[in-house]
Design an enzyme around this catalytic site. Sequence first.
Site, PDB file in Angstrom:
ATOM      1  CB  ALA A  12      -0.892  -0.142   1.145  1.00 51.42           C
ATOM      2  CB  ALA A  13       4.343   1.665  -0.251  1.00 48.40           C
ATOM      3  NE  ARG A  18      -1.680   4.483 -12.559  1.00 50.63           N
ATOM      4  CZ  ARG A  18      -1.404   3.090 -12.793  1.00 50.63           C
ATOM      5  NH1 ARG A  18      -1.823   2.361 -13.722  1.00 50.63           N
ATOM      6  NH2 ARG A  18      -0.990   2.130 -11.713  1.00 50.63           N
ATOM      7  CE  LYS A  25      -3.608   2.978  -6.074  1.00 56.61           C
ATOM      8  NZ  LYS A  25      -3.083   2.459  -7.707  1.00 56.61           N
ATOM      9  N   GLY A 142      -1.079  -6.824 -16.128  1.00 58.23           N
ATOM     10  CA  GLY A 142       0.297  -7.649 -16.472  1.00 58.23           C
ATOM     11  C   GLY A 142      -0.753  -9.066 -17.055  1.00 58.23           C
ATOM     12  CE1 TYR A 372     -21.640  26.935  17.995  1.00 57.22           C
ATOM     13  CE2 TYR A 372     -22.145  27.996  16.038  1.00 57.22           C
ATOM     14  CZ  TYR A 372     -21.225  27.548  17.024  1.00 57.22           C
ATOM     15  OH  TYR A 372     -19.991  28.031  16.758  1.00 57.22           O
TER      16      TYR A 372
HETATM   17  C1  UD1 Z   1       0.314  -4.224 -10.765  1.00 54.60           C
HETATM   18  C2  UD1 Z   1       1.026  -5.492 -11.358  1.00 54.60           C
HETATM   19  C3  UD1 Z   1       0.101  -5.993 -12.615  1.00 54.60           C
HETATM   20  C4  UD1 Z   1      -1.264  -6.263 -12.190  1.00 54.60           C
HETATM   21  C5  UD1 Z   1      -2.093  -5.136 -11.477  1.00 54.60           C
HETATM   22  C6  UD1 Z   1      -3.357  -5.509 -10.814  1.00 54.60           C
HETATM   23  C7  UD1 Z   1       3.322  -5.285 -10.804  1.00 54.60           C
HETATM   24  C8  UD1 Z   1       4.650  -4.940 -11.513  1.00 54.60           C
HETATM   25  N1  UD1 Z   1       2.343  -5.110 -11.689  1.00 54.60           N
HETATM   26  O1  UD1 Z   1       0.391  -3.286 -11.583  1.00 54.60           O
HETATM   27  O2  UD1 Z   1       0.845  -6.964 -13.187  1.00 54.60           O
HETATM   28  O3  UD1 Z   1      -1.984  -6.721 -13.263  1.00 54.60           O
HETATM   29  O4  UD1 Z   1      -1.179  -4.661 -10.287  1.00 54.60           O
HETATM   30  O5  UD1 Z   1      -4.036  -4.679 -10.390  1.00 54.60           O
HETATM   31  O6  UD1 Z   1       3.188  -5.766  -9.906  1.00 54.60           O
HETATM   32  N2  UD1 Z   1       3.058  -0.376  -4.253  1.00 54.60           N
HETATM   33  C9  UD1 Z   1       3.798  -0.379  -3.382  1.00 54.60           C
HETATM   34  N3  UD1 Z   1       5.171   0.100  -3.662  1.00 54.60           N
HETATM   35  C10 UD1 Z   1       5.610   0.390  -4.685  1.00 54.60           C
HETATM   36  C11 UD1 Z   1       4.818   0.112  -6.101  1.00 54.60           C
HETATM   37  C12 UD1 Z   1       3.319  -0.277  -5.769  1.00 54.60           C
HETATM   38  O7  UD1 Z   1       3.632  -0.571  -2.286  1.00 54.60           O
HETATM   39  O8  UD1 Z   1       6.721   0.964  -4.996  1.00 54.60           O
HETATM   40  C13 UD1 Z   1       1.634  -0.902  -4.171  1.00 54.60           C
HETATM   41  C14 UD1 Z   1       0.546   0.124  -4.597  1.00 54.60           C
HETATM   42  O9  UD1 Z   1       0.279   0.747  -3.320  1.00 54.60           O
HETATM   43  C15 UD1 Z   1      -0.590  -0.828  -5.024  1.00 54.60           C
HETATM   44  C16 UD1 Z   1       0.096  -2.202  -5.429  1.00 54.60           C
HETATM   45  O10 UD1 Z   1       1.512  -2.026  -4.949  1.00 54.60           O
HETATM   46  O11 UD1 Z   1      -1.279  -1.093  -3.912  1.00 54.60           O
HETATM   47  C17 UD1 Z   1       0.164  -2.205  -6.871  1.00 54.60           C
HETATM   48  O12 UD1 Z   1       0.958  -1.057  -7.630  1.00 54.60           O
HETATM   49  P1  UD1 Z   1       0.379  -0.376  -8.836  1.00 54.60           P
HETATM   50  O13 UD1 Z   1       1.493   0.548  -9.050  1.00 54.60           O
HETATM   51  O14 UD1 Z   1      -0.961   0.061  -8.770  1.00 54.60           O
HETATM   52  O15 UD1 Z   1       0.655  -1.673  -9.929  1.00 54.60           O
HETATM   53  P2  UD1 Z   1      -0.168  -1.844 -11.190  1.00 54.60           P
HETATM   54  O16 UD1 Z   1       0.557  -0.702 -12.244  1.00 54.60           O
HETATM   55  O17 UD1 Z   1      -1.599  -1.638 -11.176  1.00 54.60           O
HETATM   56 CA    CA Z   2      -2.778  -0.902  -9.432  1.00 56.93          CA
END
Ligand code: UD1
Ligand code: CA
Length: 455
Positions: A12-13, A18, A25, A142, A372
């Site tokens: 959740a980092a 977007r 988020k 993905g 009030y």
């Molecule tokens: C990711 C997947 C993708 C998948 C999709 C599903 C990867 C590389 N890609 O893409 O294959 O189809 O989710 O929804 O994993 N987060 C961190 N730290 C970071 C980056 C992200 O904690 O450095 C957390 C975000 O808060 C989020 C989750 O990981 O909750 C997914 O990250 P996000 O950037 O949304 O990945 P997607 O591009 O959606």
């Molecule tokens: Ca995502």
Amino acid sequence: MTKTKMAIVVLAAGLGTRMKSGLPKVMHPLAGRPMIAHLMATLETLAPERLVVVVGAEMEAVAKAVAPWQTVVQEQRLGTGHAVMAARDALDGFDGDVLVVYGDTPLISAETLDRLRAARRAQAQPVIVVLGFRPHDPGAYGRLIVGPIGTLDAIVEAKDARPDQLAVTLCNSGVMAIDGARLPGLLDRLGNDNAKGEYYLTDIVHIARADGLSCGVVEGDEAEFIGINSRADLAKAEAIVQERLRTRAMAEGATLTDPSTVFLSHDTRLGRDVIVGPSVVFAPGVSVGDNVEILPFCHLNGVSIEAGAQIGPFARLRPGARIGADARVGNFVEIKNASVETGAKVNHLTYIGDARVGAKTNVGAGTITCNYDGFFKDHTDIGAGAFIGSNTSLVAPVKIGDGAIIGAGSVVARDVPADAMALTRGPHMVKDDWARMFRQRRAAEKAAVQAKKKE
Ligand code: UD1
Ligand code: CA
């Protein structure tokens, strides 16, 4: 069979760029609570040995929302794989199943996670099992590259995919179950040579396959795996949650006349034979007893309503409103931090705040509790069986005794004893013929002015 131990890592980092928001988020609400709270509620039912949430720096709000579960901070956001690395210490020595879930994918069900876990324990014992789905629009998800015998070979991010890989309809939900004993070794070998320059967690599948280990896929329903990246995704997820809540409310015995216009919160409680008309919004903290009717266009927030009451249309009930059995609250009535006791009626155009309205009391149209003074909120106490005439202002603090009558149009700033009548009104003046004479005089004056202009 004893269940294998399970640890859960929630990612959740991410900044949620977007979303274009000042709020992390995962704190954006669905059905009245942060999306991460929905996920945590589901995960808790799995009774994991360890549960750790990876948050970014300056995300105290998220840490607070998931407390008392542990959080670790991923200082730099270098990708989903990097985020799992941040949880390494928290997973130290853990050799059960590690379940990784994404905080922005909150609609997943416990049953689906159980299926994933079972697949990890299946005879072939895949080291990684990924939850896949076939979304209506695969877009930026993905892609899961599956070999001829149904085993998973790789996950390819859309941005890095070849056209033939992009054509694959089976997508990565982001949820996976991994052999905890193998996880550290797999993470060690993650690189960031890709379109985004990030450490992708998804690459561990390819790495495991290169070691000759097997990986698998379990498929699930799109509605559970929607990943929330934008406000448009948030709206889609809200629609799914609302659909689930409405279905549950109806299954439990409430009638929703036009379900798609009724908005519920995660904690809305509706009794049996409750009727909810069109366009009613339930903010958090509302419980409704049996046989209550809520007429169209009401907004309810932090309210309890007892059996047989009738609310609306167009009523606004705010936090701390308690509506007793068989009471009535009608159109354009606002009630806040006040109890309207059994059988009382507040039917039209009224504000009741910081007050009690005793049983069977009738509050006339246009009554206002003046609660009030710009500094303090004060209480108005109206006893049982009282009658408050229309257009009365009750200037708090003030007490109206049981059975008292207040004459219409009064401004009541002093207590009224039980069974007394109180009335504050200017003297009633009537002047015979005054209006007719006034009109005559003014008409003559106007004619004179017009005649002068023509000259
Ligand atoms: C990711 C997947 C993708 C998948 C999709 C599903 C990867 C590389 N890609 O893409 O294959 O189809 O989710 O929804 O994993 N987060 C961190 N730290 C970071 C980056 C992200 O904690 O450095 C957390 C975000 O808060 C989020 C989750 O990981 O909750 C997914 O990250 P996000 O950037 O949304 O990945 P997607 O591009 O959606
Ligand atoms: Ca995502």
